[in-house]
Each structure stands twice: as structure tokens, then as C-alpha cells.
Motif scaffolding. Sequence first.
Motif, PDB file in Angstrom:
ATOM      1  N   LEU A 171       0.841  -1.196   0.000  1.00 20.99           N
ATOM      2  CA  LEU A 171       0.000   0.000   0.000  1.00 20.99           C
ATOM      3  C   LEU A 171       0.881   1.253   0.000  1.00 20.99           C
ATOM      4  O   LEU A 171       0.549   2.235  -0.662  1.00 20.99           O
ATOM      5  N   ASP A 172       1.948   1.207   0.759  1.00 22.85           N
ATOM      6  CA  ASP A 172       2.786   2.378   1.024  1.00 22.85           C
ATOM      7  C   ASP A 172       4.200   2.092   0.564  1.00 22.85           C
ATOM      8  O   ASP A 172       5.019   1.651   1.315  1.00 22.85           O
ATOM      9  N   GLY A 199      -2.759   5.184  -0.179  1.00 23.25           N
ATOM     10  CA  GLY A 199      -3.376   3.907   0.060  1.00 23.25           C
ATOM     11  C   GLY A 199      -4.513   3.463  -0.815  1.00 23.25           C
ATOM     12  O   GLY A 199      -4.542   3.754  -2.012  1.00 23.25           O
ATOM     13  N   GLY A 204      -9.923   7.217   2.908  1.00 22.07           N
ATOM     14  CA  GLY A 204      -8.784   6.782   3.726  1.00 22.07           C
ATOM     15  C   GLY A 204      -9.204   6.116   5.017  1.00 22.07           C
ATOM     16  O   GLY A 204      -8.425   6.022   5.956  1.00 22.07           O
ATOM     17  N   TYR A 211      -7.000   2.972   5.652  1.00 19.13           N
ATOM     18  CA  TYR A 211      -5.571   3.015   5.348  1.00 19.13           C
ATOM     19  C   TYR A 211      -4.715   2.874   6.604  1.00 19.13           C
ATOM     20  O   TYR A 211      -3.712   2.158   6.616  1.00 19.13           O
ATOM     21  N   HIS A 239      -1.053   0.988   7.807  1.00 17.22           N
ATOM     22  CA  HIS A 239       0.035   1.927   7.555  1.00 17.22           C
ATOM     23  C   HIS A 239       1.260   1.635   8.437  1.00 17.22           C
ATOM     24  O   HIS A 239       1.162   1.578   9.652  1.00 17.22           O
ATOM     25  N   ASP A 254       1.059  -4.501   5.841  1.00 17.32           N
ATOM     26  CA  ASP A 254       1.014  -3.803   4.546  1.00 17.32           C
ATOM     27  C   ASP A 254       1.450  -4.794   3.459  1.00 17.32           C
ATOM     28  O   ASP A 254       2.598  -4.798   3.024  1.00 17.32           O
TER      29      ASP A 254
END
Lengths: 469, 469
Positions: free
Chosen positions: A297-298, A362, A424, A427, A431, A436
Motif C-alpha cells: 500500500l505504502d 493507500g 482513507g 488506510y 500503515h 502492509d
Amino acid sequence: MTAKITTLMQLSLVICLSIASSFVAGQALNSEQKTQLKQLQSTALQSQLSYQLIESLTTEVGHRLMGSAGDEKAIIWAVNKMKALGFDKVWTEPVTGSYWLRGTAKAHIVAPYPHDLVVLALGGSVATAESGITANVAHFETLADLQAIPDNSLEGKIAFVSYQMTRHIDGNGYGPAVGTRVNGAVVAAQKGASALVMRSVGTDNNRIAHTGIMRYQDKVKKIPAAALSNPDADLLLNQLKRGGEVSLYLNITARTDAEVVATSANVIGEFTGSEKPDEIVALGAHLDSWDVGAGALDDGLGIGMVMAAAHHIGQLPQRPKRTIRVILFAAEEVGLLGAKQYVKDHQAELDTHVLGAEWDFGIGRIYKMTPGVGAQSLNAIRELGQYLAPLGVALSAENNGRAQSDMGALSDAGMPSINFSPDGEHYFDYHHTENDTLDKVQPEALKINTAIYTMFAYFAAQSSADFRH
Amino acid sequence: MTAKITTLMQLSLVICLSIASSFVAGQALNSEQKTQLKQLQSTALQSQLSYQLIESLTTEVGHRLMGSAGDEKAIIWAVNKMKALGFDKVWTEPVTGSYWLRGTAKAHIVAPYPHDLVVLALGGSVATAESGITANVAHFETLADLQAIPDNSLEGKIAFVSYQMTRHIDGNGYGPAVGTRVNGAVVAAQKGASALVMRSVGTDNNRIAHTGIMRYQDKVKKIPAAALSNPDADLLLNQLKRGGEVSLYLNITARTDAEVVATSANVIGEFTGSEKPDEIVALGAHLDSWDVGAGALDDGLGIGMVMAAAHHIGQLPQRPKRTIRVILFAAEEVGLLGAKQYVKDHQAELDTHVLGAEWDFGIGRIYKMTPGVGAQSLNAIRELGQYLAPLGVALSAENNGRAQSDMGALSDAGMPSINFSPDGEHYFDYHHTENDTLDKVQPEALKINTAIYTMFAYFAAQSSADFRH
């Protein structure tokens, strides 16, 4: 449905169509371009490319903290992928910084009731002594409460800040929570504490802690700092509620090797503009990730979206007028090092970046776009808004948009920008955690968001609007 | 709302009342008892006692695997709590077995793309060699696929079964998934594999693995067995999909100390019946838990519900006619050792257990009750159903109910039983994981379920129905 309602709906439709048609005069895109834009939308909505890129990155590389082996692999991966995706130019620009090594983090409640705790060192934390720290806990509900006590009043104690991040669609719970992570260790050290332990900045209830960057200050003692998972923070609070002393053991082996200057790189790829090659539409994401999880995602999502968006446009029979530049920034997580380096390296030509957007937020579907452009170009932005509206994107009435994360540095340096806001809500469940991973990607939302970025980039590259402030 | 609909609803109400009134003749409870039942419902719905008990158990004791320090503390905790809650009699009955020590479990993908994996040893697993095992992975979608290959065809390989449990309200995805956990290591050993690695039996997508008991067979080589978290199983599959060899490293240090006979205990408390003290209404739960998480759901919830239910009834001015016995079983997780010991110890008086129910199925609200009683008592059960219907409990048309987990052994030995079915949709997100913590308890569902158990126990203890088969 009553006849009355049907009539009202028909009337609304007429009004909507009237509004839409009012934009025909002086439009940025001609009818051929509009057709291409629709084709691009259709291509992006059907393509699995952005997902495939994230799958490839997370499976073949995994996490990739600045200076780590994964970081090095990711740079090679990105260069090779860009070449395979047909980018006209691909290159890297070096970024240097220090390499923080996480080591291990262990914690448990010693008394009154022993329990193991799930904990992660905050990014940049120093180690404890090799034997760890055992100390009573001084509890504060917020960083402000910790700040409010006299200096040097926590000698021999571990400061514990239990503030819990709240959940919001726009992620606005992050701001009030993240201050403890970034500055908590400095404040706790000023109060005399031997370590900072905080509730993770996250909205989930998993036994998984959230890491993230923290800062020290010159002349303030560097003390170790760690985040507890939410359920572990609850458990600590429940022991504290009983009124007696609660003691913790904490052992962190993290270190930053000051001798080593780690080298990473911004990876940059372009589809060169056919008419105005020196005018750049910039799409950004960051290639690095935290060293837990897989960075799916990140910012695997951003990587997949911007590479796929550029590729889709690159598949058209002709390049758009302006250049589309994809910038995969290095070392975002450890302090926007790649973005700062980019601004430094490209200072002289920053005004050729005619419009930019990053994706670093995200999973969820984009529901809003906020421009940050010269007022003379707002009609063009409204036209873009019309094209994106069917995908669920509302145009903000504000014109103060700042690009996300890395590209925020370019916005601050004057680059016209658009900020796309996603749902969000979930998310911050994932995070900066081990969680993730690829399974958290929502393929349908990803397709829609990729379509939006594709259409945005195509529009900006074909438009002759001057977006500058 | 139209007048017609209102009239229909009024008519329905009249019909419902007529049905209800048809149960007045020959009812098990007289009007005073019905008033008490309503008071008990109100008390249980307002009381936080069951939650407080779970909070106390998880905060002050934590996890409690058969034979561990936590197990010993839990027995003392339960005896003291029962005494504090006013039980007329409290005692323990020893249960012996072996004590399995988890040690550590580490795994990573070696090739083609290295990644650390989140893994837990299955309960009862042997260790790997001290240096661990590195071997290529042989993938099977199901245990049946593994069973279908020739014996001794997996020499030097790690068998990986990737079957994924499905989510259902009644938890019926567990059955098809759990066979690999229980028997997979035996089957894999017969095929010649050096270890079994399986996808966790769980419905979540967290980087958290699910443990649970596994079995070896005499004359079949004991090989180590471990469960991967769902995202890690996905990652392994994604590497396998690329077609080349995938190799894993696995290191488990678990052991069962055959020399040590661990001692635990069933903890039993009673409110003695005022008229028929030798007729026992049995409420069960299990006191042990896995050694990960805090056992808040499994089975802290059951502990809280049955202790609170009995306590609420014990607060009435007079004891009900029959005895209410709360049995907190030892060592359920490692093979129902407490239940088997109880059946053995109480064989002679099992027919004095007039009706029983356990709670060992987690978080959700009860939506159904299924009796397993003599047909002569079905009218009484229907009456109980009427009392519980306003709390959302439907009476099953079947009469084949078997009590949950431990008490299933008593059902099998002839005890009339009721099985209360909850919404189990989310239970297997947390089952047998580190994530089994207090925050997962749903206080409102817990209150309602506690009220149902309170009313059930009171009804059974006041009724003169003979529930025996």
C-alpha cells in the motif's frame, strides 16, 4: 416510482447536460483528444497492469528501506520495469542518507501482572542498553500532558503516551496522533524519562505495531522510542487503572551507522512530449518502504498507478504534446530525502513542471480532487473535473491543493499541483505495519484510481493551459 | 405506513399473542418464577459482570496453556472469583497431561525471492533440527491432494497445503479446513516430507498465524508442523505461480517434555438446589487457552458468561430447585483432557446432570438454540424458546443438539444438552492467535448472551421437566 419523481429526474438530467455543455466553448481537449481520453479510461479500467506491478514488486522485492538490500533491488526492478513498459527515457539520480537498522525490539510488563507486549522501534530510534531498561511507567493521555509537566521530573521512568488515533474518511486522525511519534522522544527526554513508549499511530485492533519516523534534537538526550500495538496499549492501561505501580521491560537493538553513507536513487522515466518536450507533467510515488510488511500500500499502490498510467498513455499511436515524467522517489519514509534531492537537482527547471500529482495515500477510491493552480487555468481544471466526475471524483471549491508527500516538496517550490483525496478510512489500519501486504490492495478501487491518474496525466499533457501560479 | 399495513401488523400481533397464550397450560414456570426470569433478564442485560470477569482474567492472568504458569494462576483466579461471587461450593479436580512448550518458530522463503514469513508451530509439533530445515516446497491445494500422491514421494521436501478456510455465519468453514491442521503432519510424513507447512485455519488477512492442536500417529515419523499467516501463504503461492522451484527455511524449537506430567484442574462451583440439590444444571466453559493472545474470546467469553449467569441466579432471595453447577474445564485446547477426566470422575452420577450447555464459540450474538433432549420435554424447551425469543433466539426444529466443545463429551455420555449458536462470522479471524485479546469482545453481544445463559440456567433449575433421553 411516481410520475412526479420521474419528471423531476428528467429535469435534473436536462440541467446537468446544460451545465456540461456550457464547458464546450474554449475546451482544452478537442474531440479527437476526448475520444482518446475515453479510450484511455476504458483501457485503464480493464487493465490489471497496476495490480500486476504491485504484485511483482511485493513478490520479487518485498520491503525496501533506504539503504537496505531491498532498496537496491527495488531500484533495479523499477528501471527494468520502466524499460519493459516502453518509457522513452529511464534514469536514476543518486540520493544519499544514513541507513537505520531496526534490529529487534522486545517488551513485556514486569509487574503487577507479567505479559509479553507487541512492540516496534520507531524509525531512527537508538538502542537501549544491551540489558534493556526496566522501569516504572508514567502515563500521559496526550503529548501535551507530557509536555505540561516540569523538566527532569521523570527520572528513572518510561513515559507512556496512550493517545488513540481516530478513524476518518480523510485520514484526519493522523495529524493529532503523529506528533507523539515524531517529537515524543525529545519531549520525554526533556522530562528526564529513560524511554518513550507510545500507542501505535493506527486505527486497527491487531497485535501489530505501527512504526514510522521519529526525530531527535541536538542537545537533547537521545532515548529509545517504541510503539505498542493497540491491544497491548489497552492492556497496559488496564493494569495502570488498578492504581499501583506498573513496570515495563524494554529492549531495542536498533542503530544508525553514522560511518556508513547509504546510497539510494530516485528512479525517473519519461514519455517525451511530441510538441512541448520541455514541459513536464509529473506523476510521483515513492519507491522505498518501511522494513516491515511489503510496502504494497505504502507506496506500492502509487508505484503501480503512476507507472501504469504513463504506460497506457505511451501505448497511444502518438505521444501527447507535453512530456509525462514518472518520478519514483527514494527515501520518503525516512524524511523525504529523495524529494529534497530532486528539488535541489532540478531547481533551475522546476518551472517546466507544469502540473504534478503524487499517489501516497493507500487503498480507497478517490472521491475528490483539489487543485493548487494559477486562477487563469481553473476553467481547464473544471473541464478535467467534468471528465473525472463519472468516476466519482468531485472537484473541490478550494484552490489550495498541495501534492501528496514527496511532491508536496515540489508544490512548496512552486509546482502547480493536484491533490486527489481517497477514502482513507481503512488506510491507517495497515500503515507502517507488517500487515502492509498485497492482499490489502482493492483491485477495483485501484483500477478506478489508475484510470483517474491516466486521464489526469493525458489531459495535462494535451492541454495548452498554463497552470502556473 | 398505510392503514392496510398497520391493520396487518395488528393482526399479526394478535396471532402471536394467541400462539404465546397457547403455552400457558402446563407451563414449567409459574407466574412468580416468570417474574424472576424477567428480573434476571433485566439484571444480566444491565450488568457488566461477565465483561469484568474477562477483563480481570486477561489482565491479571493472560494466556494459560495446560501446565504453564498461566494455567496455575488461572486456577487460583477462578477459585477466588467463584468464592467472591458467592458460590455455595467451590472445588478443583485434578487433570493431568503433558506440557507442550512452544519455543520459537522462524521461517523464510530462501529462493527465488527471499522474504521472512510469519509462522507459528502447531500445538504439539516436534522441533526441527537445531539448524532448521531448508527444502524445496511441494504444493497441494488440499489435504486430499496430498493424500492422493504415492507414499515416500516427497523425500527431502516440505509439504505446503494452501487450502483457505471460508467465512460463514455458523463457522462451517472450520470443519473442511481443520483436518490439515490435525492430521496433515501424519499424511505429509507418510509421503516422505520433512515438514508440513499449511495456510492458517482462519478467515482474517493479518500477518498473524493461527495455532491449534495437531496429532501424531504411532509408527509414523513425527515431522514438524507449522501454520503460515494468510498473507504469507499468498506470498508463497505467488512465488510458486512463477513456475520455478521455491525453497523454504523452517526452524521450530518446540518440545513436549515426556518426563514431566503436568497437573492442571477442572474448577467447579455450585449454587446448591433448594429442593433437588442432586439434580444438576451444568454450565461449562474452558479455563485453559492457547499460549498466544490472552484467551479473551477462547474461552474467556465462556468463563465470563457462565460465572456471571450463575452469580446472577445466586443473588435471588432463594436458590432455585435444582443445583446450578459451573464447570471450568482444564486443557480443552490440547485434547479435551479436562472433559474426559470429568466424564471419568463423574461417570456414576452423570445421569444427575439434567441439562447442560457450554459456551466456547466466541463473540457474536446467539441466534439459535438446538436442543438434544428427551422428546417428553420438548414442550418445556418450547416454553424456554418463548422466553428467549425476544433476545433474538430462534428454536431449531431439530432435536439433535450436542453441547459445545468440552460438554460435547458429556452429551456423548448421555447428558441432555442445548447448543446455542452464535453469529460466528468473525470468530475465526481471531481464533488461536495473538489477536485473541480483550478489545475483540463485543460488550453488547456479551450482555445478551449472558442474559440468555442466565435465563436458560434458571429455567432448567426451576423446571420440573425431565429432559433425559
